[in-house]
Write a protein that holds these residues in place. Structure first.
Motif, PDB file in Angstrom:
ATOM      1  N   MET A  21       0.820  -1.208   0.000  1.00  0.00           N
ATOM      2  CA  MET A  21       0.000   0.000   0.000  1.00  0.00           C
ATOM      3  C   MET A  21       0.856   1.260   0.000  1.00  0.00           C
ATOM      4  SD  MET A  21      -2.752  -1.374   2.823  1.00  0.00           S
ATOM      5  CE  MET A  21      -3.723   0.140   2.818  1.00  0.00           C
ATOM      6  N   LEU A  22       2.163   1.099   0.251  1.00  0.00           N
ATOM      7  CA  LEU A  22       3.062   2.244   0.336  1.00  0.00           C
ATOM      8  C   LEU A  22       4.082   2.230  -0.800  1.00  0.00           C
ATOM      9  CD1 LEU A  22       3.743   2.102   4.192  1.00  0.00           C
ATOM     10  CD2 LEU A  22       2.182   3.644   2.996  1.00  0.00           C
ATOM     11  N   ARG A  23       3.674   1.689  -1.938  1.00  0.00           N
ATOM     12  CA  ARG A  23       4.595   1.509  -3.057  1.00  0.00           C
ATOM     13  C   ARG A  23       5.240   2.823  -3.504  1.00  0.00           C
ATOM     14  NH1 ARG A  23       4.757  -2.899  -6.035  1.00  0.00           N
ATOM     15  NH2 ARG A  23       5.139  -1.690  -7.933  1.00  0.00           N
ATOM     16  N   ASP A  24       4.525   3.918  -3.396  1.00  0.00           N
ATOM     17  CA  ASP A  24       5.048   5.196  -3.874  1.00  0.00           C
ATOM     18  C   ASP A  24       5.769   5.993  -2.791  1.00  0.00           C
ATOM     19  OD1 ASP A  24       4.093   4.797  -6.468  1.00  0.00           O
ATOM     20  OD2 ASP A  24       2.103   5.532  -5.923  1.00  0.00           O
ATOM     21  N   THR A  25       5.979   5.369  -1.651  1.00  0.00           N
ATOM     22  CA  THR A  25       6.667   6.038  -0.550  1.00  0.00           C
ATOM     23  C   THR A  25       8.176   5.826  -0.668  1.00  0.00           C
ATOM     24  OG1 THR A  25       4.761   5.682   0.898  1.00  0.00           O
ATOM     25  CG2 THR A  25       6.869   6.175   1.963  1.00  0.00           C
ATOM     26  N   ALA A  26       8.940   6.869  -0.503  1.00  0.00           N
ATOM     27  CA  ALA A  26      10.401   6.759  -0.559  1.00  0.00           C
ATOM     28  C   ALA A  26      10.912   6.011   0.669  1.00  0.00           C
ATOM     29  CB  ALA A  26      11.023   8.150  -0.631  1.00  0.00           C
ATOM     30  N   ILE A  27      11.956   5.223   0.464  1.00  0.00           N
ATOM     31  CA  ILE A  27      12.548   4.458   1.559  1.00  0.00           C
ATOM     32  C   ILE A  27      13.901   5.069   1.889  1.00  0.00           C
ATOM     33  CG2 ILE A  27      13.603   2.746  -0.009  1.00  0.00           C
ATOM     34  CD1 ILE A  27      12.869   0.649   2.205  1.00  0.00           C
ATOM     35  N   ASP A  28      14.197   5.249   3.184  1.00  0.00           N
ATOM     36  CA  ASP A  28      15.457   5.917   3.533  1.00  0.00           C
ATOM     37  C   ASP A  28      16.638   4.983   3.325  1.00  0.00           C
ATOM     38  OD1 ASP A  28      16.157   4.420   5.937  1.00  0.00           O
ATOM     39  OD2 ASP A  28      14.592   5.522   6.976  1.00  0.00           O
ATOM     40  N   LEU A  29      17.817   5.553   3.318  1.00  0.00           N
ATOM     41  CA  LEU A  29      19.025   4.817   2.945  1.00  0.00           C
ATOM     42  C   LEU A  29      19.317   3.661   3.895  1.00  0.00           C
ATOM     43  CD1 LEU A  29      21.457   4.579   1.076  1.00  0.00           C
ATOM     44  CD2 LEU A  29      22.672   6.203   2.553  1.00  0.00           C
ATOM     45  N   THR A  30      19.144   3.874   5.190  1.00  0.00           N
ATOM     46  CA  THR A  30      19.446   2.821   6.172  1.00  0.00           C
ATOM     47  C   THR A  30      18.552   1.598   5.948  1.00  0.00           C
ATOM     48  OG1 THR A  30      20.149   4.437   7.815  1.00  0.00           O
ATOM     49  CG2 THR A  30      19.544   2.260   8.622  1.00  0.00           C
ATOM     50  N   ASN A  31      17.256   1.827   5.792  1.00  0.00           N
ATOM     51  CA  ASN A  31      16.328   0.720   5.568  1.00  0.00           C
ATOM     52  C   ASN A  31      16.591   0.053   4.221  1.00  0.00           C
ATOM     53  OD1 ASN A  31      15.025   1.038   8.022  1.00  0.00           O
ATOM     54  ND2 ASN A  31      13.545   2.495   7.186  1.00  0.00           N
ATOM     55  N   LYS A  32      16.928   0.859   3.226  1.00  0.00           N
ATOM     56  CA  LYS A  32      17.238   0.305   1.909  1.00  0.00           C
ATOM     57  C   LYS A  32      18.442  -0.631   1.995  1.00  0.00           C
ATOM     58  CE  LYS A  32      18.998   1.620  -2.647  1.00  0.00           C
ATOM     59  NZ  LYS A  32      19.429   2.755  -3.508  1.00  0.00           N
ATOM     60  N   GLN A  33      19.480  -0.209   2.682  1.00  0.00           N
ATOM     61  CA  GLN A  33      20.678  -1.031   2.800  1.00  0.00           C
ATOM     62  C   GLN A  33      20.395  -2.321   3.565  1.00  0.00           C
ATOM     63  OE1 GLN A  33      23.363   1.842   4.545  1.00  0.00           O
ATOM     64  NE2 GLN A  33      24.257   2.366   2.555  1.00  0.00           N
ATOM     65  N   GLN A  34      19.557  -2.234   4.582  1.00  0.00           N
ATOM     66  CA  GLN A  34      19.207  -3.433   5.346  1.00  0.00           C
ATOM     67  C   GLN A  34      18.436  -4.418   4.468  1.00  0.00           C
ATOM     68  OE1 GLN A  34      17.297  -2.603   9.083  1.00  0.00           O
ATOM     69  NE2 GLN A  34      17.047  -4.761   9.607  1.00  0.00           N
ATOM     70  N   LEU A  35      17.527  -3.906   3.653  1.00  0.00           N
ATOM     71  CA  LEU A  35      16.752  -4.777   2.766  1.00  0.00           C
ATOM     72  C   LEU A  35      17.633  -5.375   1.674  1.00  0.00           C
ATOM     73  CD1 LEU A  35      13.492  -2.684   2.584  1.00  0.00           C
ATOM     74  CD2 LEU A  35      13.656  -5.062   3.337  1.00  0.00           C
ATOM     75  N   LEU A  36      18.575  -4.631   1.170  1.00  0.00           N
ATOM     76  CA  LEU A  36      19.479  -5.166   0.147  1.00  0.00           C
ATOM     77  C   LEU A  36      20.391  -6.245   0.741  1.00  0.00           C
ATOM     78  CD1 LEU A  36      20.436  -1.945  -1.845  1.00  0.00           C
ATOM     79  CD2 LEU A  36      18.920  -3.817  -2.573  1.00  0.00           C
ATOM     80  N   SER A  37      20.763  -6.083   2.015  1.00  0.00           N
ATOM     81  CA  SER A  37      21.544  -7.125   2.689  1.00  0.00           C
ATOM     82  C   SER A  37      20.716  -8.405   2.827  1.00  0.00           C
ATOM     83  CB  SER A  37      21.983  -6.634   4.064  1.00  0.00           C
ATOM     84  OG  SER A  37      22.653  -7.652   4.778  1.00  0.00           O
ATOM     85  N   MET A  38      19.440  -8.256   3.160  1.00  0.00           N
ATOM     86  CA  MET A  38      18.545  -9.413   3.227  1.00  0.00           C
ATOM     87  C   MET A  38      18.403 -10.064   1.854  1.00  0.00           C
ATOM     88  SD  MET A  38      15.506  -8.088   5.758  1.00  0.00           S
ATOM     89  CE  MET A  38      15.757  -7.979   7.527  1.00  0.00           C
ATOM     90  N   LEU A  39      18.314  -9.251   0.829  1.00  0.00           N
ATOM     91  CA  LEU A  39      18.216  -9.776  -0.538  1.00  0.00           C
ATOM     92  C   LEU A  39      19.431 -10.635  -0.866  1.00  0.00           C
ATOM     93  CD1 LEU A  39      16.945  -9.935  -3.366  1.00  0.00           C
ATOM     94  CD2 LEU A  39      18.025  -7.727  -3.877  1.00  0.00           C
ATOM     95  N   SER A  40      20.600 -10.210  -0.464  1.00  0.00           N
ATOM     96  CA  SER A  40      21.818 -10.992  -0.723  1.00  0.00           C
ATOM     97  C   SER A  40      21.722 -12.364  -0.069  1.00  0.00           C
ATOM     98  CB  SER A  40      23.045 -10.242  -0.200  1.00  0.00           C
ATOM     99  OG  SER A  40      23.233  -9.030  -0.893  1.00  0.00           O
ATOM    100  N   ASP A  41      21.200 -12.417   1.158  1.00  0.00           N
ATOM    101  CA  ASP A  41      21.024 -13.706   1.840  1.00  0.00           C
ATOM    102  C   ASP A  41      19.984 -14.571   1.132  1.00  0.00           C
ATOM    103  OD1 ASP A  41      22.921 -13.256   3.801  1.00  0.00           O
ATOM    104  OD2 ASP A  41      21.485 -12.390   5.214  1.00  0.00           O
TER     105      ASP A  41
END
Length: 286
Positions: A44-64
């Motif tokens: 529901m929040l697809r158009d909401t910007a994500i901050d850098l810290t949360n983005k990096q945490q999610l990208l780390s999860m993606l790597s796993d």
């Protein structure tokens, strides 16, 4: 970057392992965890910007996730019977069919036992999902659990503490364990997968979950069931009940073993997928 753009990136990066819907679901789980939102909110929040810290945490999860690591291990938690359990590579990830077993025990306990005097033992507790959930829903019961693994017990104890229940944990190997204590209910989800069945299993299970809790030999696949049944013959109170989660291919063999040991009122149940998955039997009144 917006949440919707990051979800698209997840789908693209995970397409070799998951279909589009599965990849999106994994993203929503991860995003909800990182952002502290309900599972449905990230979409529901697809158009909401994500901050850098949360983005990096999610990208780390993606790597796993790209390495095939189970999402529960990536998040460090799994949902079971409405509760959240910490999990890691030392314990099995709680499964939906085990929730069905717990539901059976809760239902029987409320209708057939005096809950205030109820004594329950879980054998091979792993994450503690069975005894902790039973104690949460049967708060007057006295609940104990054992496991051979010190590492698994550390996880189980943490879960009991975080969920706010008291369970007595014991480190022991049921293959050579004895006790003077008596119980009204003994339950176990022991190792039951034969090595010959490994080919049917997903790589993320084989590579990331403890084989000690999964596998038994092809020659004696009921080794733990036999030991637990023998323990129950000595340690169940009259009319006490023994519950097992079982190998779907060994339902009749497990029933026959329990009959040979003298148990009564044996009931074999299927899970939601129609597989023979649970057994309950009763100690004859003495």
């Amino acid at each position: 970057m917006k949440i919707g753009e990051l979800e698209t990136h997840f789908r693209f990066e995970l397409e070799a392992l998951y279909d589009t819907e599965e990849a999106s679901a994994l993203f929503r789980l991860a995003a909800a965890h990182v952002l502290g939102l309900p599972f449905t909110q990230p979409r529901m929040l697809r158009d909401t910007a994500i901050d850098l810290t949360n983005k990096q945490q999610l990208l780390s999860m993606l790597s796993d996730l790209k390495l095939g690591k189970p999402v529960q291990h990536v998040l460090g938690e799994a949902h079971f019977y409405g509760l959240v359990f910490k999990v890691n590579g030392n314990v099995l990830i709680p499964r939906p069919e085990t929730e069905e077993l717990v539901e059976w025990i809760i239902s029987d306990s409320n209708s057939q036992f005096t809950v205030g005097n109820l004594k329950i033992l879980d054998i091979g507790t792993g994450s503690g999902c069975i005894p902790v959930t039973l104690k949460k829903h049967l708060p007057q019961a006295e609940v104990s659990a054992l496991d051979v693994s010190e590492e698994a017990l550390a996880v189980a104890k943490l879960n009991a503490t975080q969920i706010g229940v008291e369970v007595d944990f014991v480190q022991a190997d049921i293959l050579n364990f004895s006790s003077e204590l008596k119980f009204d209910v003994i339950v176990s989800n022991p190792p039951y997968i034969r090595y010959l069945e490994k080919a049917e299993m997903h790589d993320n299970v084989l590579e990331h979950e403890p084989h000690l809790a999964l596998f038994v030999s092809n020659e004696d696949p009921l080794i733990f069931y036999k030991a637990i049944a023998s323990f129950a013959l000595t340690n169940l109170n009259p009319n006490g009940k023994l519950y097992f989660e079982i190998n779907e291919y060994l339902g009749q063999e497990t029933v026959d073993m329990l009959l040979d040991k003298g148990f009564e009122n044996i009931e074999l149940r299927k899970d939601m997928q129609g597989k023979d998955r649970m057994i309950c039997c009763q100690l004859a009144a003495r």
